[in-house]
Design a protein around this motif. Structure first.
Motif, PDB file in Angstrom:
ATOM      1  N   ARG A 133       0.887  -1.164   0.000  1.00  0.00           N
ATOM      2  CA  ARG A 133       0.000   0.000   0.000  1.00  0.00           C
ATOM      3  C   ARG A 133       0.920   1.208   0.000  1.00  0.00           C
ATOM      4  N   ARG A 134       0.578   2.178  -0.832  1.00  0.00           N
ATOM      5  CA  ARG A 134       1.380   3.388  -0.923  1.00  0.00           C
ATOM      6  C   ARG A 134       0.504   4.586  -0.565  1.00  0.00           C
ATOM      7  N   VAL A 135       1.098   5.542   0.133  1.00  0.00           N
ATOM      8  CA  VAL A 135       0.482   6.846   0.340  1.00  0.00           C
ATOM      9  C   VAL A 135       1.569   7.852  -0.024  1.00  0.00           C
ATOM     10  N   ASP A 136       1.370   8.531  -1.140  1.00  0.00           N
ATOM     11  CA  ASP A 136       2.310   9.549  -1.606  1.00  0.00           C
ATOM     12  C   ASP A 136       1.647  10.906  -1.434  1.00  0.00           C
ATOM     13  N   ALA A 137       2.435  11.915  -1.052  1.00  0.00           N
ATOM     14  CA  ALA A 137       1.877  13.258  -0.870  1.00  0.00           C
ATOM     15  C   ALA A 137       2.905  14.304  -1.282  1.00  0.00           C
ATOM     16  N   VAL A 138       2.390  15.462  -1.659  1.00  0.00           N
ATOM     17  CA  VAL A 138       3.215  16.636  -1.927  1.00  0.00           C
ATOM     18  C   VAL A 138       2.565  17.791  -1.184  1.00  0.00           C
ATOM     19  N   ASP A 139       3.371  18.520  -0.374  1.00  0.00           N
ATOM     20  CA  ASP A 139       2.810  19.649   0.367  1.00  0.00           C
ATOM     21  C   ASP A 139       3.091  20.966  -0.351  1.00  0.00           C
ATOM     22  N   THR A 140       2.566  22.052   0.190  1.00  0.00           N
ATOM     23  CA  THR A 140       2.664  23.359  -0.462  1.00  0.00           C
ATOM     24  C   THR A 140       4.090  23.881  -0.540  1.00  0.00           C
ATOM     25  N   ASP A 141       5.011  23.325   0.232  1.00  0.00           N
ATOM     26  CA  ASP A 141       6.425  23.707   0.153  1.00  0.00           C
ATOM     27  C   ASP A 141       7.205  22.822  -0.817  1.00  0.00           C
ATOM     28  N   GLY A 142       6.545  21.840  -1.441  1.00  0.00           N
ATOM     29  CA  GLY A 142       7.210  20.960  -2.390  1.00  0.00           C
ATOM     30  C   GLY A 142       7.826  19.713  -1.769  1.00  0.00           C
ATOM     31  N   ARG A 143       7.625  19.521  -0.459  1.00  0.00           N
ATOM     32  CA  ARG A 143       8.105  18.303   0.192  1.00  0.00           C
ATOM     33  C   ARG A 143       7.357  17.104  -0.361  1.00  0.00           C
ATOM     34  N   VAL A 144       8.060  15.986  -0.484  1.00  0.00           N
ATOM     35  CA  VAL A 144       7.438  14.745  -0.952  1.00  0.00           C
ATOM     36  C   VAL A 144       7.433  13.754   0.208  1.00  0.00           C
ATOM     37  N   TYR A 145       6.274  13.169   0.446  1.00  0.00           N
ATOM     38  CA  TYR A 145       6.086  12.165   1.490  1.00  0.00           C
ATOM     39  C   TYR A 145       5.806  10.839   0.783  1.00  0.00           C
ATOM     40  N   GLN A 146       6.503   9.788   1.210  1.00  0.00           N
ATOM     41  CA  GLN A 146       6.278   8.470   0.619  1.00  0.00           C
ATOM     42  C   GLN A 146       6.114   7.445   1.739  1.00  0.00           C
ATOM     43  N   LEU A 147       4.915   6.911   1.855  1.00  0.00           N
ATOM     44  CA  LEU A 147       4.646   5.847   2.819  1.00  0.00           C
ATOM     45  C   LEU A 147       4.494   4.552   2.037  1.00  0.00           C
ATOM     46  N   THR A 148       5.193   3.521   2.486  1.00  0.00           N
ATOM     47  CA  THR A 148       5.097   2.195   1.879  1.00  0.00           C
ATOM     48  C   THR A 148       4.812   1.192   2.966  1.00  0.00           C
ATOM     49  N   HIS A 149       3.744   0.424   2.792  1.00  0.00           N
ATOM     50  CA  HIS A 149       3.378  -0.621   3.752  1.00  0.00           C
ATOM     51  C   HIS A 149       3.272  -1.942   2.995  1.00  0.00           C
ATOM     52  N   LEU A 150       4.266  -2.802   3.188  1.00  0.00           N
ATOM     53  CA  LEU A 150       4.259  -4.101   2.533  1.00  0.00           C
ATOM     54  C   LEU A 150       3.229  -5.014   3.191  1.00  0.00           C
ATOM     55  N   SER A 151       2.500  -5.744   2.377  1.00  0.00           N
ATOM     56  CA  SER A 151       1.525  -6.696   2.896  1.00  0.00           C
ATOM     57  C   SER A 151       2.236  -7.703   3.792  1.00  0.00           C
ATOM     58  N   GLY A 152       1.668  -7.950   4.950  1.00  0.00           N
ATOM     59  CA  GLY A 152       2.254  -8.896   5.896  1.00  0.00           C
ATOM     60  C   GLY A 152       3.192  -8.254   6.897  1.00  0.00           C
ATOM     61  N   GLU A 153       3.590  -7.018   6.675  1.00  0.00           N
ATOM     62  CA  GLU A 153       4.465  -6.303   7.614  1.00  0.00           C
ATOM     63  C   GLU A 153       3.601  -5.565   8.636  1.00  0.00           C
TER      64      GLU A 153
END
Length: 192
Positions: A133-153
């Motif tokens: 499962r991925r949750v990617d985001a970009v904020d108003t300052d241009g920061r990039v957030y990347q969340l990765t959740h592997l199945s079973g972890e």
């Protein structure tokens, strides 16, 4: 510019989004999140704010008809916001207008902070495909957030990149940035 506590709270919002998705299970449709904040309440100092996210579900058929997948769909949505008379994003434009109207009615001082995309993906880990499962985001300052959740972890991995290089940016990053810019132009940096 977002403060350190705001960046930390936004990261926590993405972790909470992943936890909520975990309860619903794998294989859910991709969802966008409009993340904003507003003053905590009338009696608090102006700098105390509450962060909120509003889910913006994507129709599964839109991802199937978009040959380049979610990244291309994000660009198409951003283009649709910039050009409101194009039919390509009309249902999404109407939904976004409704969401912004509801935010404006309940929190006139709300500020746009970020757009995020929650989606399932397949990653190669140690030479083997793994559901993630991925949750990617970009904020108003241009920061990039990347969340990765592997199945079973048990726990996801969350990376926040202050100065993202193209090689380290997820495929959804440019589309989320375009969507953020289009929304900011549509509403101003606040959600008036």
């Amino acid at each position: 510019m977002l403060s350190f506590p705001a960046v930390h709270t936004l990261a926590g919002c993405l972790l909470a989004t992943n936890a909520d998705a975990d309860v619903l299970g794998w294989g859910r449709p991709a969802t966008l999140l409009l993340i904003h904040d507003r003053p905590l309440h009338g009696g608090c100092p102006a700098k105390l704010r509450a962060m909120r996210s509003v889910e913006f579900p994507l129709h599964p058929d839109d991802l199937l008809t978009e040959p380049a997948g979610l990244p291309a769909l994000l660009h198409r949505l951003a283009t649709g916001l910039d050009h409101p008379h194009r039919n390509a994003a009309m249902p999404y434009r109407a939904t976004l207008d409704t969401i912004i109207g509801l935010i404006r009615d309940t929190a006139p001082d709300a500020r746009l902070l970020a757009w995020a995309a929650l989606y399932d993906d397949i990653l190669t880990v140690a030479g083997r495909p793994r559901q993630a499962r991925r949750v990617d985001a970009v904020d108003t300052d241009g920061r990039v957030y990347q969340l990765t959740h592997l199945s079973g972890e048990d726990h996801p991995l969350l990376a926040v990149d202050e100065t993202p290089a193209a090689a380290n940016t997820p495929a959804t990053g440019p589309g989320l940035a375009a969507l953020l810019a289009a929304t900011a132009r549509l509403t101003g940096r606040t959600l008036p």
